[in-house]
Design an enzyme around this catalytic site. Structure first.
Site, PDB file in Angstrom:
ATOM      1  NE  ARG A  92      -3.818   0.245   2.193  1.00 22.78           N
ATOM      2  CZ  ARG A  92      -4.543   0.741   3.181  1.00 22.78           C
ATOM      3  NH1 ARG A  92      -4.529   0.145   4.362  1.00 22.78           N
ATOM      4  NH2 ARG A  92      -5.279   1.816   3.014  1.00 22.78           N
TER       5      ARG A  92
ATOM      6  CB  CYS B  21      -1.999   4.044   9.160  1.00 20.50           C
ATOM      7  SG  CYS B  21      -3.349   4.602  10.229  1.00 20.50           S
TER       8      CYS B  21
END
Length: 275
Positions: free
Chosen positions: A180, A235
């Site tokens: 990611r 995040c």
């Protein structure tokens, strides 16, 4: 460990009036699963705090997928759980660490230092055949005196300033898994990649079999980072960055902030660049 308690410690303290246990179990794929699991069985005396309803505010244009909860709403929830400034709070999830660490960080942000994460979470507790109940506890309402610590929170403006000016004394840490971070895969957010200049320290690398690595091993994880520098962790939505925040504090890093909106907030601004 300063901020992590093991199940052996907690089982001895369950009946102490100044210890409050908080069940933070949650599933991003099934938002109601946490409360359903709590009703099926939880630690004795545990109250339930829901990530979406209690530890976040409603999603808006900006702020990310799990925006910072309104302080007054969170305080009401805390007081209804019988928690005041003298209460020792122990948060747990299934053992992932992230949902419990979200509550841990929020209470730290409100100036409450007597808060801990249960190592191994509910799954570790159940595996040890420690007591589980379906009894929903109730507590007398308290008054929770708090002092917000803004130095624990990084704003979008602050992160943008780092991206544009690239100050040597500040570091951005992306806590998501490498694929990611690299933009190879993005199962949740509308855009892929990471905030320019951020380094990758996957949050799950702070654990071994659902238990936090000790302080010395956390230091080794972050050994390439100067402890004198200011660190901002993020995040996808400000949840899985919290175990990294906790791990950095365990490792002795003092200048640590959480970008609560994280990548999902960053990409909500059309002019923000992505790597």
């Amino acid at each position: 460990m300063k901020f992590v308690k093991d199940k052996e410690w907690l089982v001895k303290c369950l009946n102490e009036s100044k210890v409050r246990v908080v069940d933070c179990r949650f599933s991003l794929a099934e938002p109601e699963k946490g409360s359903q699991d709590y009703n099926k069985g939880h630690l004795p005396g545990a109250v339930f705090f829901d990530l979406a309803r209690d530890l976040s505010s409603p999603i808006q244009v900006h702020g990310g997928r799990h925006p910072l909860p309104l302080v007054e709403d969170l305080i009401k929830k805390i007081e209804a759980a019988g928690i005041d400034e003298n209460t020792v709070v122990v948060a747990y999830d299934n053992g992932e660490g992230a949902y419990a660490a979200r509550l841990w960080w929020l209470l730290q942000y409100l100036g409450h230092d007597n808060v801990y994460v249960l190592d191994g979470g509910f799954n570790g507790w159940a595996a040890a055949n420690y007591p589980i109940t379906q009894v929903i506890p109730s507590f007398d309402k308290t008054e929770f005196r708090y002092i917000i610590k803004p130095e624990l929170l990084a704003t979008t403006i602050e992160v943008k300033d780092i991206v544009e000016k690239k100050p040597e004394e500040k570091i951005l840490i992306d806590s998501r898994e490498p694929k990611r971070y690299l933009g190879l895969e993005e199962p949740i957010d509308k855009k892929a990649g990471h905030i320019p200049g951020a380094i990758n320290k996957p949050w799950m690398e702070g654990f071994i079999e659902s238990r936090y690595k000790n302080a010395e091993k956390q230091k080794q994880r972050f050994s390439d980072i100067d402890p004198n520098k200011e660190i901002i962790v993020y995040c996808g939505s400000g949840v899985t960055a919290t175990p990294n925040y906790l791990a950095l504090k365990e490792a002795g890093y003092e200048k640590v902030k959480l970008y609560v909106g994280s990548f999902s907030d960053w990409i909500s601004y059309e002019d923000h660049k992505i790597e």
